[in-house]
Design a protein around this motif. Structure first.
Motif, PDB file in Angstrom:
ATOM      1  N   CYS A 115     -77.292 -22.193  32.365  1.00 12.95           N
ATOM      2  CA  CYS A 115     -78.402 -21.265  32.570  1.00 12.95           C
ATOM      3  C   CYS A 115     -79.277 -21.151  31.318  1.00 12.95           C
ATOM      4  O   CYS A 115     -80.478 -20.880  31.428  1.00 12.95           O
ATOM      5  CB  CYS A 115     -77.876 -19.887  32.977  1.00 12.95           C
ATOM      6  N   VAL A 116     -78.704 -21.362  30.154  1.00 10.06           N
ATOM      7  CA  VAL A 116     -79.502 -21.415  28.920  1.00 10.06           C
ATOM      8  C   VAL A 116     -80.419 -22.629  28.972  1.00 10.06           C
ATOM      9  O   VAL A 116     -81.603 -22.556  28.613  1.00 10.06           O
ATOM     10  CB  VAL A 116     -78.594 -21.480  27.679  1.00 10.06           C
ATOM     11  N   ALA A 129     -82.523 -15.009  20.547  1.00 10.72           N
ATOM     12  CA  ALA A 129     -81.071 -14.811  20.570  1.00 10.72           C
ATOM     13  C   ALA A 129     -80.627 -13.918  21.721  1.00 10.72           C
ATOM     14  O   ALA A 129     -79.629 -14.196  22.403  1.00 10.72           O
ATOM     15  CB  ALA A 129     -80.613 -14.220  19.239  1.00 10.72           C
ATOM     16  N   GLU A 130     -81.373 -12.859  21.984  1.00  3.52           N
ATOM     17  CA  GLU A 130     -81.014 -11.938  23.060  1.00  3.52           C
ATOM     18  C   GLU A 130     -81.080 -12.617  24.416  1.00  3.52           C
ATOM     19  O   GLU A 130     -80.207 -12.444  25.264  1.00  3.52           O
ATOM     20  CB  GLU A 130     -81.947 -10.722  23.051  1.00  3.52           C
ATOM     21  N   LYS A 137     -74.251 -15.224  29.700  1.00  2.66           N
ATOM     22  CA  LYS A 137     -73.528 -14.338  30.610  1.00  2.66           C
ATOM     23  C   LYS A 137     -73.824 -14.677  32.073  1.00  2.66           C
ATOM     24  O   LYS A 137     -72.946 -14.556  32.932  1.00  2.66           O
ATOM     25  CB  LYS A 137     -73.894 -12.885  30.317  1.00  2.66           C
ATOM     26  N   VAL A 138     -75.051 -15.084  32.359  1.00  2.00           N
ATOM     27  CA  VAL A 138     -75.402 -15.473  33.724  1.00  2.00           C
ATOM     28  C   VAL A 138     -74.605 -16.703  34.142  1.00  2.00           C
ATOM     29  O   VAL A 138     -74.135 -16.801  35.284  1.00  2.00           O
ATOM     30  CB  VAL A 138     -76.915 -15.746  33.845  1.00  2.00           C
ATOM     31  N   VAL A 191     -82.858  -5.822  31.859  1.00  2.00           N
ATOM     32  CA  VAL A 191     -82.230  -6.070  30.556  1.00  2.00           C
ATOM     33  C   VAL A 191     -83.209  -6.679  29.576  1.00  2.00           C
ATOM     34  O   VAL A 191     -83.263  -6.293  28.399  1.00  2.00           O
ATOM     35  CB  VAL A 191     -80.997  -6.991  30.732  1.00  2.00           C
ATOM     36  N   LEU A 192     -84.001  -7.647  30.057  1.00  3.35           N
ATOM     37  CA  LEU A 192     -84.963  -8.343  29.195  1.00  3.35           C
ATOM     38  C   LEU A 192     -86.370  -7.938  29.632  1.00  3.35           C
ATOM     39  O   LEU A 192     -86.969  -8.563  30.509  1.00  3.35           O
ATOM     40  CB  LEU A 192     -84.772  -9.856  29.288  1.00  3.35           C
ATOM     41  N   THR A 193     -86.898  -6.928  29.018  1.00  7.01           N
ATOM     42  CA  THR A 193     -88.186  -6.363  29.453  1.00  7.01           C
ATOM     43  C   THR A 193     -89.387  -7.163  28.982  1.00  7.01           C
ATOM     44  O   THR A 193     -90.497  -6.975  29.484  1.00  7.01           O
ATOM     45  CB  THR A 193     -88.331  -4.921  28.933  1.00  7.01           C
ATOM     46  N   ASP A 194     -89.193  -8.081  28.024  1.00  7.35           N
ATOM     47  CA  ASP A 194     -90.323  -8.826  27.474  1.00  7.35           C
ATOM     48  C   ASP A 194     -90.436 -10.227  28.053  1.00  7.35           C
ATOM     49  O   ASP A 194     -91.103 -11.091  27.481  1.00  7.35           O
ATOM     50  CB  ASP A 194     -90.207  -8.913  25.954  1.00  7.35           C
TER      51      ASP A 194
END
Length: 215
Positions: A115-116, A129-130, A137-138, A191-194
């Motif tokens: 997934c990365v 990094a985030e 995790k996905v 989780v990832l708002t940006d």
């Protein structure tokens, strides 16, 4: 015109998958061995052999593989016809196990989580990094999902009526996969708002473009 052809091809694939699932469920619920059941049980393996035969660089190897498959299928025909349910279960477990291994293999320390990799193709480069931790995790979540599908399929096949197992595999598997995508998308947005606006089709396009460049 090209986009219309792609859409038509996609719809054709969906229709074939749904038709196959309906026919397999019909065979499983009939409770009787049949020629249709045997054909459906052998069809996925036949398509794999055909694909291998067409892609292999050696014509002799391709023709030999197809010939061996036909001979084995001929001698095993009566056995296949009597145990189509077991073969359908084995095909389902093999598919889910293959997906589990594909995702799980990339979780090794010296590998990049799958997934990365997909997220980097969409992003066009390395991830913050985030984002990378989240994509890791996905990947783990997908491994757990496929493991749960394998367990559920096995328990239902051996403990429940064949029709119940068949309904789960043929009519609930794809909706559950789709639900997994939807849930992941919702969690990602919280989780990832940006993150830039994107969806799963972006990952598919990025993967296809990357494959085309590497060929």
């Amino acid at each position: 015109m090209l986009e219309a052809m792609r859409t038509a091809r996609g719809l054709s694939i969906v229709v074939m998958i749904v038709t196959y699932a309906v026919l397999v469920h019909h065979v499983n619920t009939s409770g009787q061995s049949s020629m249709l059941g045997a054909i459906l049980a052998l069809l996925p393996m036949f398509l794999l052999v055909i694909t291998f035969s067409l892609k292999t660089t050696s014509r002799l190897v391709g023709i030999s593989s197809l010939l061996i498959f036909c001979i084995v299928s001929w001698f095993a025909w009566s056995l296949v016809r009597q145990h189509t349910g077991l073969i359908f279960w084995m095909l389902d477990i093999t598919l889910m196990s293959g997906l589990l291994v594909t995702f799980g293999w990339t979780l090794q320390r010296d590998q990049k989580p799958l997934c990365v990799h997909f997220a980097e193709m969409i992003n066009g480069g390395e991830l913050p990094a985030e984002h990378e931790r989240y994509a890791h995790k996905v990947t783990v979540a997908w491994v757990v999902f496929f493991a749960m599908m394998i367990i559920a399929s096995t328990v239902l096949f051996f403990m429940a009526p064949l029709a119940t197992w068949s309904f789960f595999v043929n009519f609930l598997t794809l909706p559950l996969v789709a639900l997994m995508f939807v849930v992941e998308f919702i969690v990602r947005r919280r989780v990832l708002t940006d993150l830039p606006t994107s969806h799963i089709l972006d990952a598919v396009r990025a993967y296809l473009n990357n494959s085309a460049r590497t060929q």
